[in-house]
Write a protein that holds these residues in place. Sequence first.
Motif, mmCIF file in Angstrom:
data_model
loop_
_atom_site.group_PDB
_atom_site.id
_atom_site.type_symbol
_atom_site.label_atom_id
_atom_site.label_comp_id
_atom_site.label_asym_id
_atom_site.label_seq_id
_atom_site.Cartn_x
_atom_site.Cartn_y
_atom_site.Cartn_z
ATOM 1 N N HIS A 186 0.856 -1.191 0.000
ATOM 2 C CA HIS A 186 0.000 0.000 0.000
ATOM 3 C C HIS A 186 0.885 1.231 0.000
ATOM 4 O O HIS A 186 1.965 1.237 0.599
ATOM 5 N N GLU A 187 0.434 2.273 -0.677
ATOM 6 C CA GLU A 187 1.257 3.473 -0.818
ATOM 7 C C GLU A 187 1.528 4.165 0.515
ATOM 8 O O GLU A 187 2.480 4.957 0.630
ATOM 9 N N SER A 188 0.711 3.906 1.548
ATOM 10 C CA SER A 188 0.912 4.548 2.844
ATOM 11 C C SER A 188 1.678 3.666 3.824
ATOM 12 O O SER A 188 1.704 3.950 5.026
ATOM 13 N N LEU A 189 2.291 2.599 3.342
ATOM 14 C CA LEU A 189 3.138 1.745 4.169
ATOM 15 C C LEU A 189 4.583 1.851 3.705
ATOM 16 O O LEU A 189 4.851 2.068 2.521
ATOM 17 N N VAL A 190 5.507 1.716 4.636
ATOM 18 C CA VAL A 190 6.923 1.601 4.269
ATOM 19 C C VAL A 190 7.154 0.155 3.849
ATOM 20 O O VAL A 190 7.044 -0.755 4.672
#
Length: 656
Positions: free
Chosen positions: A415-419
């Motif tokens: 997901h784009e909001s996870l590192v």
Amino acid sequence: MFLKNLSFSVFFVLLFLPLSKPDLAADRAALLSIRSSVGGRTLFWNISQSTPCSWAGVLCEGNRVTVLRLPGVALSGQLPTGIFSNLTQLRTLSLRLNALTGQLPSDLAACTKLRNLFLQGNMFSGEIPEFLFTLHDIVRLNLGENNFTGALSVGFGNFTRLRTLYLENNRLSGSIPDLKFEKLEQFNVSNNLLNGSIPAGFQAFDSSSFLGNSLCGQPLDSCATGPNGTLVVPSTPTDEAGNAGKKKKLSGGAIVGIVIGSVVGFFLLVLILMFLCRKKGSKKSRSIDIASIKQQELGEKPIGEVENGSGYGNANGYSVAAAAAAAMVGNGKGGAEVNGAGAKKLVFFGKTSRVFDLEDLLRASAEVLGKGTFGTAYRAVLEVGTAVAVKRLKDVTISEREFKEKIEMVGAMDHESLVPLRAYYYSRDEKLLVYDYMPMGSLSALLHGNKGAGRTPLNWEIRSGIALGAARGIQYLHSQGPNVSHGNIKSSNILLTQSYEARVSDFGLAHLVGPSSTPNRVAGYRAPEVTDPRRVSQKADVFSFGVLLLELLTGKPPTHALLHEEGVDLPRWVQSIVREEWTSEVFDLELLRYQNVEEEMVQLLQLGIDCAAQYPDNRPSMSEVTSRIEELRRSSLREDQDLQPDVVDVDDNSSR
């Protein structure tokens, strides 16, 4: 006759003019009088605006000024009398951490609605004035760290709603009166000149509230009585001549000896520093040679030159490079992939480009980013110029098979909001995780780090965007199954891209470590129902995220809520402020300049309170949390667009 009637009319108007009620124009004039009366740093107020309600530190309700917060803006001089008689609707006055002197202006008594008065950290002097005790509605009173003298008045008993009373670090004398406060929660009179026994009504407070005085009784040492029944309390030490508090004068020889010793010590210190600098300069930062690593005992000797990093936490000067964690490479023990020669290698996830291998990682120059809950993080710069973040796990107690199963679930998260987790290394002795490197570091460092002149203020747009990005990342994790949670949500695990976009890190790691890592985990963020930090529900994640929102809005770390008068955790501190109807006092000073989004700020504050509810069933889901943040951001964007044609630039030259 006409002139007589006219004169009578003028006299009538003049007679009743002082009795007219103050209005916003009078409030504005009073604020400008403050601005012109005290020296110090410029108050960046756009005085071309007719209303003061948009000025930094000023909040209005009902077309009157109700909050004035000017903490730490280097105000100096005396507050003149005649200003506060116009600010009659003030509920909160905060002038703490300035350099104001003299006595408190007597017309402060006109602020009968005042609930919160924060004047600590100034140089006010004289006795605490009696008119102050006519302000019966005061809830929080902090007069600490000033030069107030005289006795503690029984007038403090007039404050029937008082919850905070801080008078420490003044020169107050006499005994503590036996007052009854039904609601008092915080009390401190330490470092004054008080004496006598501590009244029963104050004995429940910690001993630190009374230190630095000549007091006795609970919670300090018991009081003793003399031969004639008089009370004996600790007294100021005296010298042999009986001069209380006076030190013996040093002889001339002693002074000369001290001066010579100081000079010699100074030159020795300079020589030592020069030697250390030359020694350090002779060691250039070098790459790490695998052959030499195999000869060193893991973690015992420095392997490469390491600089202090500014990354995800507090750089602590560790001299063990990131790749040193994998010093057991090729030992034939443990799991992970094995190449033809029997040596371990990195295991990559998904479509991650394999542009480096374990040997490249070992040769990389590295710097410590900080020590976290699950281990130490490093920034490693590969020879090709790519920077990655390497986390060396500690206290991993599960088997290799279980480790691989759990870490592969983490690596599958996309997901784009996870590192993203790019690769891992496993051996019996070492476990490494390789992530993308986030150049802006953590939200914690951004909020609580550099507060100097070079700091970029975190505006509403940045903060609300960080909240939304973090919420989306956590919502995605929760969507992977009812038993999937993060387990370690805190500001140091919210990392930021170059454009301040939030990325959630450390997800899924709570299940990998043993109980020895758990006692101090997520201090201040942990939900009250969590007994085993390795087993955190999604509702407990929501609680932690609520604390994160409150931290984002207040600028206060949950582990140090005493920064603003309170000895409770951050959620309860915020809730007490909301109950007392002084919500504006809660926000970080950097946010107060954005008056047009105050409603959205309050909505996000309420969302944080909802998330941090005591009982799990009363907390919203992360999908609901995300939707509410998206809506309030859309609302603030619409308002910005509506106000855009009328924006007035602040002219610094127009400010004092």
